[in-house]
Design a protein around this motif. Structure first.
Motif, PDB file in Angstrom:
ATOM      1  N   ALA A 143      -3.798   3.605   0.851  1.00  0.00           N
ATOM      2  CA  ALA A 143      -5.099   4.203   0.538  1.00  0.00           C
ATOM      3  C   ALA A 143      -5.856   3.338  -0.471  1.00  0.00           C
ATOM      4  CB  ALA A 143      -4.912   5.626   0.007  1.00  0.00           C
ATOM      5  N   VAL A 144      -6.281   2.164  -0.011  1.00  0.00           N
ATOM      6  CA  VAL A 144      -6.974   1.209  -0.871  1.00  0.00           C
ATOM      7  C   VAL A 144      -8.289   0.794  -0.218  1.00  0.00           C
ATOM      8  CG1 VAL A 144      -4.852   0.367  -1.933  1.00  0.00           C
ATOM      9  CG2 VAL A 144      -5.711  -0.731   0.146  1.00  0.00           C
ATOM     10  N   PRO A 145      -9.281   0.434  -1.016  1.00  0.00           N
ATOM     11  CA  PRO A 145     -10.560   0.007  -0.449  1.00  0.00           C
ATOM     12  C   PRO A 145     -10.387  -1.155   0.525  1.00  0.00           C
ATOM     13  CG  PRO A 145     -10.754   0.325  -2.827  1.00  0.00           C
ATOM     14  CD  PRO A 145      -9.290   0.420  -2.496  1.00  0.00           C
ATOM     15  N   GLY A 146     -11.122  -1.083   1.622  1.00  0.00           N
ATOM     16  CA  GLY A 146     -11.045  -2.121   2.639  1.00  0.00           C
ATOM     17  C   GLY A 146     -10.133  -1.761   3.792  1.00  0.00           C
ATOM     18  N   ASN A 147      -9.113  -0.946   3.526  1.00  0.00           N
ATOM     19  CA  ASN A 147      -8.288  -0.419   4.615  1.00  0.00           C
ATOM     20  C   ASN A 147      -9.062   0.644   5.374  1.00  0.00           C
ATOM     21  OD1 ASN A 147      -6.081  -2.041   4.322  1.00  0.00           O
ATOM     22  ND2 ASN A 147      -4.728  -0.475   3.472  1.00  0.00           N
ATOM     23  N   ARG A 148      -8.452   1.157   6.417  1.00  0.00           N
ATOM     24  CA  ARG A 148      -9.072   2.214   7.209  1.00  0.00           C
ATOM     25  C   ARG A 148      -8.131   3.419   7.301  1.00  0.00           C
ATOM     26  NH1 ARG A 148     -13.723   0.787   9.864  1.00  0.00           N
ATOM     27  NH2 ARG A 148     -14.255  -1.429   9.729  1.00  0.00           N
ATOM     28  N   ILE A 149      -8.691   4.529   7.730  1.00  0.00           N
ATOM     29  CA  ILE A 149      -7.882   5.741   7.880  1.00  0.00           C
ATOM     30  C   ILE A 149      -6.662   5.463   8.748  1.00  0.00           C
ATOM     31  CG2 ILE A 149      -7.821   8.026   8.964  1.00  0.00           C
ATOM     32  CD1 ILE A 149      -9.134   8.115   6.261  1.00  0.00           C
ATOM     33  N   GLY A 150      -6.831   4.649   9.778  1.00  0.00           N
ATOM     34  CA  GLY A 150      -5.720   4.324  10.653  1.00  0.00           C
ATOM     35  C   GLY A 150      -4.575   3.634   9.941  1.00  0.00           C
ATOM     36  N   ASP A 151      -4.872   2.910   8.868  1.00  0.00           N
ATOM     37  CA  ASP A 151      -3.815   2.248   8.113  1.00  0.00           C
ATOM     38  C   ASP A 151      -2.946   3.267   7.390  1.00  0.00           C
ATOM     39  OD1 ASP A 151      -4.496  -0.538   8.687  1.00  0.00           O
ATOM     40  OD2 ASP A 151      -6.311  -0.139   7.529  1.00  0.00           O
ATOM     41  N   ILE A 152      -3.563   4.334   6.878  1.00  0.00           N
ATOM     42  CA  ILE A 152      -2.791   5.415   6.272  1.00  0.00           C
ATOM     43  C   ILE A 152      -1.943   6.104   7.330  1.00  0.00           C
ATOM     44  CG2 ILE A 152      -2.918   7.638   5.078  1.00  0.00           C
ATOM     45  CD1 ILE A 152      -5.515   6.701   3.772  1.00  0.00           C
ATOM     46  N   ALA A 153      -2.567   6.443   8.456  1.00  0.00           N
ATOM     47  CA  ALA A 153      -1.852   7.124   9.536  1.00  0.00           C
ATOM     48  C   ALA A 153      -0.668   6.289  10.022  1.00  0.00           C
ATOM     49  CB  ALA A 153      -2.812   7.406  10.695  1.00  0.00           C
ATOM     50  N   HIS A 154      -0.892   4.999  10.193  1.00  0.00           N
ATOM     51  CA  HIS A 154       0.176   4.115  10.672  1.00  0.00           C
ATOM     52  C   HIS A 154       1.316   4.039   9.671  1.00  0.00           C
ATOM     53  CE1 HIS A 154       1.993   0.817  12.877  1.00  0.00           C
ATOM     54  NE2 HIS A 154       2.060   0.123  11.764  1.00  0.00           N
ATOM     55  N   ALA A 155       0.986   3.959   8.387  1.00  0.00           N
ATOM     56  CA  ALA A 155       2.023   3.880   7.351  1.00  0.00           C
ATOM     57  C   ALA A 155       2.879   5.140   7.335  1.00  0.00           C
ATOM     58  CB  ALA A 155       1.371   3.655   5.984  1.00  0.00           C
ATOM     59  N   VAL A 156       2.227   6.294   7.419  1.00  0.00           N
ATOM     60  CA  VAL A 156       2.956   7.561   7.425  1.00  0.00           C
ATOM     61  C   VAL A 156       3.831   7.674   8.675  1.00  0.00           C
ATOM     62  CG1 VAL A 156       2.703  10.069   7.617  1.00  0.00           C
ATOM     63  CG2 VAL A 156       1.279   8.790   6.001  1.00  0.00           C
ATOM     64  N   GLY A 157       3.228   7.448   9.823  1.00  0.00           N
ATOM     65  CA  GLY A 157       3.949   7.620  11.078  1.00  0.00           C
ATOM     66  C   GLY A 157       5.109   6.660  11.246  1.00  0.00           C
ATOM     67  N   THR A 158       4.961   5.439  10.741  1.00  0.00           N
ATOM     68  CA  THR A 158       6.032   4.453  10.858  1.00  0.00           C
ATOM     69  C   THR A 158       7.285   4.916  10.133  1.00  0.00           C
ATOM     70  OG1 THR A 158       4.480   2.601  11.102  1.00  0.00           O
ATOM     71  CG2 THR A 158       6.705   2.080  10.314  1.00  0.00           C
ATOM     72  N   HIS A 240      -0.246  15.111  -1.374  1.00  0.00           N
ATOM     73  CA  HIS A 240      -0.975  14.891  -2.613  1.00  0.00           C
ATOM     74  C   HIS A 240      -2.454  14.711  -2.298  1.00  0.00           C
ATOM     75  CE1 HIS A 240       1.755  14.809  -5.961  1.00  0.00           C
ATOM     76  NE2 HIS A 240       2.506  13.853  -5.463  1.00  0.00           N
ATOM     77  N   THR A 241      -3.284  15.063  -3.244  1.00  0.00           N
ATOM     78  CA  THR A 241      -4.697  14.717  -3.201  1.00  0.00           C
ATOM     79  C   THR A 241      -4.862  13.365  -3.897  1.00  0.00           C
ATOM     80  OG1 THR A 241      -5.421  17.032  -3.198  1.00  0.00           O
ATOM     81  CG2 THR A 241      -7.014  15.387  -3.929  1.00  0.00           C
ATOM     82  N   VAL A 242      -5.469  12.419  -3.213  1.00  0.00           N
ATOM     83  CA  VAL A 242      -5.508  11.025  -3.670  1.00  0.00           C
ATOM     84  C   VAL A 242      -6.941  10.509  -3.652  1.00  0.00           C
ATOM     85  CG1 VAL A 242      -4.647   8.686  -3.248  1.00  0.00           C
ATOM     86  CG2 VAL A 242      -3.202  10.668  -2.704  1.00  0.00           C
ATOM     87  N   ALA A 243      -7.358   9.904  -4.740  1.00  0.00           N
ATOM     88  CA  ALA A 243      -8.675   9.275  -4.817  1.00  0.00           C
ATOM     89  C   ALA A 243      -8.556   7.787  -4.527  1.00  0.00           C
ATOM     90  CB  ALA A 243      -9.290   9.493  -6.192  1.00  0.00           C
ATOM     91  N   ILE A 244      -9.491   7.255  -3.741  1.00  0.00           N
ATOM     92  CA  ILE A 244      -9.579   5.818  -3.489  1.00  0.00           C
ATOM     93  C   ILE A 244     -10.402   5.213  -4.625  1.00  0.00           C
ATOM     94  CG2 ILE A 244     -10.196   4.041  -1.826  1.00  0.00           C
ATOM     95  CD1 ILE A 244      -8.241   6.153  -0.722  1.00  0.00           C
ATOM     96  N   THR A 245      -9.827   4.286  -5.349  1.00  0.00           N
ATOM     97  CA  THR A 245     -10.547   3.640  -6.450  1.00  0.00           C
ATOM     98  C   THR A 245     -10.396   2.128  -6.334  1.00  0.00           C
ATOM     99  OG1 THR A 245      -8.805   3.390  -8.133  1.00  0.00           O
ATOM    100  CG2 THR A 245      -9.782   5.592  -7.879  1.00  0.00           C
ATOM    101  N   ALA A 246     -11.265   1.412  -7.060  1.00  0.00           N
ATOM    102  CA  ALA A 246     -11.203  -0.058  -7.052  1.00  0.00           C
ATOM    103  C   ALA A 246      -9.891  -0.551  -7.637  1.00  0.00           C
ATOM    104  CB  ALA A 246     -12.387  -0.629  -7.821  1.00  0.00           C
ATOM    105  N   GLU A 247      -9.265   0.256  -8.485  1.00  0.00           N
ATOM    106  CA  GLU A 247      -8.006  -0.123  -9.121  1.00  0.00           C
ATOM    107  C   GLU A 247      -6.790   0.285  -8.296  1.00  0.00           C
ATOM    108  OE1 GLU A 247     -10.460   1.675 -10.834  1.00  0.00           O
ATOM    109  OE2 GLU A 247     -11.266  -0.259 -11.514  1.00  0.00           O
TER     110      GLU A 247
END
Length: 255
Positions: A143-158, A240-247
């Motif tokens: 969950a970092v800037p520049g990634n996409r929702i699919g990257d989160i989904a793929h990480a979880v599902g893998t 968890h509730t997660v905020a996307i931040t530059a950091e």
């Protein structure tokens, strides 16, 4: 439409997230053999009341639900995956419990879930819970800037699939803000590099749901809310509730 939150608004959401964390910790501490799910709901209500928060769960009624949700926690035991209604069921030795809780404070919502065992734990249950936590951690790391929702989904599902577990189709995370469910949806499986691009200010609930038996099938109880595994195997849920931040990702519902 995806709403971006300011740094100040994310700080305010963190206050709601802390209430959720306290409620889940209190419920987990109170969960003992012989304690009812209604007892645990009352514990969570007390934490919300003391914090001056309200529940986004209580009275919530989406289109699929025949009745408004009657509790401030979703209490799902053993083969219940999510959305279990807290009732008079008394916990038994070896039960696997998934607790989902939300809080609304200052107009902002926090949402999180945890799975744990009561009494003597089965090794298979501990592995299931640990994998749900690992899948959540993998989703958060993506969950970092520049990634996409699919990257989160793929990480979880893998993580879930590598361990041999099922993933209930059509259920996953979501945006969070002034409402409990906002855009975008966050699937628990899918191809990477697709979907909404992640930007600072987005706030997401990431919530893996795992079925021990390895199938993706589920059924809904007659109450119209509780989802159960079709094969009777156990399930776990972490969120968890997660905020996307530059950091990097900021977990707003961490203890």
């Amino acid at each position: 439409m995806v709403e971006l939150k300011t740094d100040r608004e994310i700080d305010e959401m963190r206050a709601a997230g802390r209430v959720v964390a306290r409620a889940l910790a209190a419920v987990r501490e109170a969960a003992r053999v012989g304690v009812s799910l209604l007892d645990l709901d009352r514990v969570a209500r007390g934490v919300l009341r003391e914090a001056g928060a309200t529940s986004p769960f209580l009275g919530y009624r989406p289109q699929f639900a025949p009745v408004p949700f009657p509790g401030v926690v979703c209490a799902s035991v053993n083969d219940a995956i999510v959305h279990g209604i807290p009732d008079g069921y008394r916990l038994r030795d070896g039960d696997l419990v998934s607790m989902d809780c939300g809080a609304k404070l200052g107009g902002w919502v926090g949402d999180a879930a945890v799975s744990f065992t009561v009494g003597r734990a089965r090794p298979a249950d501990l592995r299931l819970i640990e994998t749900s936590q690992a899948a959540l951690a993998a989703g958060i790391a993506a969950a970092v800037p520049g990634n996409r929702i699919g990257d989160i989904a793929h990480a979880v599902g893998t993580v879930c699939r590598a361990a041999g577990y099922g993933v209930p189709d059509g259920f996953g995370g979501h945006g969070v803000g002034r409402s409990m469910h906002e855009d975008p949806g966050v699937p628990n499986e899918g191809p990477p590099g697709r979907g909404v691009k992640l930007r600072p200010g987005m706030v997401l609930a990431i919530e893996p749901m795992l079925i021990a038996g390895g199938t993706d099938d589920y059924r809904c109880d007659g109450d119209g809310w509780t989802l159960r595994t079709v094969d009777g195997s156990r399930a776990a849920h972490s969120e968890h509730t997660v905020a996307i931040t530059a950091e990097g990702p900021r977990i707003l519902t961490a203890p």
